[in-house]
Write a protein that holds these residues in place. Structure first.
Motif, PDB file in Angstrom:
ATOM      1  N   ALA A  70       0.830  -1.212   0.000  1.00 24.13           N
ATOM      2  CA  ALA A  70       0.000   0.000   0.000  1.00 24.13           C
ATOM      3  C   ALA A  70       0.861   1.257   0.000  1.00 24.13           C
ATOM      4  O   ALA A  70       0.623   2.202  -0.760  1.00 24.13           O
ATOM      5  N   SER A  71       1.873   1.290   0.833  1.00 27.63           N
ATOM      6  CA  SER A  71       2.775   2.443   0.872  1.00 27.63           C
ATOM      7  C   SER A  71       3.990   2.248  -0.030  1.00 27.63           C
ATOM      8  O   SER A  71       4.590   3.216  -0.494  1.00 27.63           O
ATOM      9  N   GLY A  72       4.335   0.993  -0.296  1.00 23.97           N
ATOM     10  CA  GLY A  72       5.535   0.704  -1.067  1.00 23.97           C
ATOM     11  C   GLY A  72       5.428   1.012  -2.540  1.00 23.97           C
ATOM     12  O   GLY A  72       6.374   1.562  -3.133  1.00 23.97           O
ATOM     13  N   TRP A  73       4.289   0.692  -3.160  1.00 23.33           N
ATOM     14  CA  TRP A  73       4.168   0.934  -4.601  1.00 23.33           C
ATOM     15  C   TRP A  73       4.297   2.407  -4.960  1.00 23.33           C
ATOM     16  O   TRP A  73       5.027   2.746  -5.899  1.00 23.33           O
ATOM     17  N   PRO A  74       3.600   3.327  -4.274  1.00 20.26           N
ATOM     18  CA  PRO A  74       3.775   4.746  -4.618  1.00 20.26           C
ATOM     19  C   PRO A  74       5.214   5.223  -4.459  1.00 20.26           C
ATOM     20  O   PRO A  74       5.717   5.991  -5.283  1.00 20.26           O
TER      21      PRO A  74
END
Length: 251
Positions: free
Chosen positions: A224-228
């Protein structure tokens, strides 16, 4: 907010500028373009094992220098300025960043020390994040078989696919999600074919998968936070490279 470079950052910038001006001049780039691998093995060894560039943004826990995106951007700018022919962008800018932002602890412990030491080359999809990949005509799919993950399909544009040791790939999961998988280039059922392109400073290949065993390396709790963050960093590193090339043209 720090808007000026520190003394150490200026040293990294100046050192990379001097080194690449010496080993990646016009004649060296043309030799690399004409070679089978697309890069100079000795230059790559010096980058990874002498200068430590491959581990510059990797934590010290995994054998890196523990610095960050600013320092990697400074090197990328000079790489773009000198048209560096090397697996640096795919391995360090994309592959290591992918592992650090969405990879499991086990995957990071397995791959990052070898990347930091300059002993591992990665191939990655041409797309910097999975979003445009999902719209590809023939996506890669993952399925369970005999207790392991198996990949089928193709990746039409794979950076450094022919020379890499491992491939990091996005694949559609049975539940309609997206997973990240690692596959050794010599895996059974995998066929990698170099593609003729107009820019031979960065080699691209096509890869076909027919029941290829793979390791899933992404941590769903981090995506959730890693892709952006992953997408933002890859775009930053590519922009730095473009800036270096544009500055050299202007100069």
């Amino acid at each position: 907010m720090q808007l000026t470079l520190t003394e150490d950052q200026r040293l990294i910038r100046d050192t990379s500028e001097q080194f690449l001006a010496d080993v990646s001049d016009s004649a060296a780039v043309r030799r690399a373009m004409a070679s089978a691998s697309g890069y100079d093995e000795d230059v790559w060894r010096r980058i990874g094992r002498e200068l430590g560039w491959c581990g510059i943004a990797i934590p010290e826990t995994y054998g890196g220098l523990g610095l960050g995106p600013v320092e990697l951007v400074l090197i990328q700018e000079q790489a773009g300025r000198r048209l560096l022919c090397a697996p640096f962008f795919a391995t360090v800018c994309v592959g290591a960043t992918l592992l650090q932002t969405v990879g499991t602890d086990a995957a990071q412990a397995r791959f990052l020390p070898h990347i930091a030491a300059g002993a591992l080359r990665l191939a990655v999809p041409l797309y910097g994040d999975p979003e445009p990949w999902r719209a590809a005509v023939n996506p890669l799919t993952a399925r369970h078989a005999a207790g392991t993950w198996v990949l089928d399909g193709e990746v039409r544009q794979l950076l450094d696919g022919v020379s890499a040791d491992w491939l990091l790939l996005f694949a559609a999961l049975p539940d309609a999600g997206t997973g990240v998988f690692a596959v050794p280039r010599t895996a059974a059922g995998l066929s990698v074919t170099p593609l003729p392109t107009w820019d031979q400073t960065r080699r691209i290949a096509a890869a076909c998968f027919a029941g290829v065993a793979a390791e899933r390396i992404d941590d769903p709790a981090r995506t959730a936070s890693g892709w952006p963050r992953f997408g933002a960093l890859v775009r930053l590193y590519l922009a730095a490279e473009q800036l270096g090339g544009a500055q050299q043209c202007l100069d």
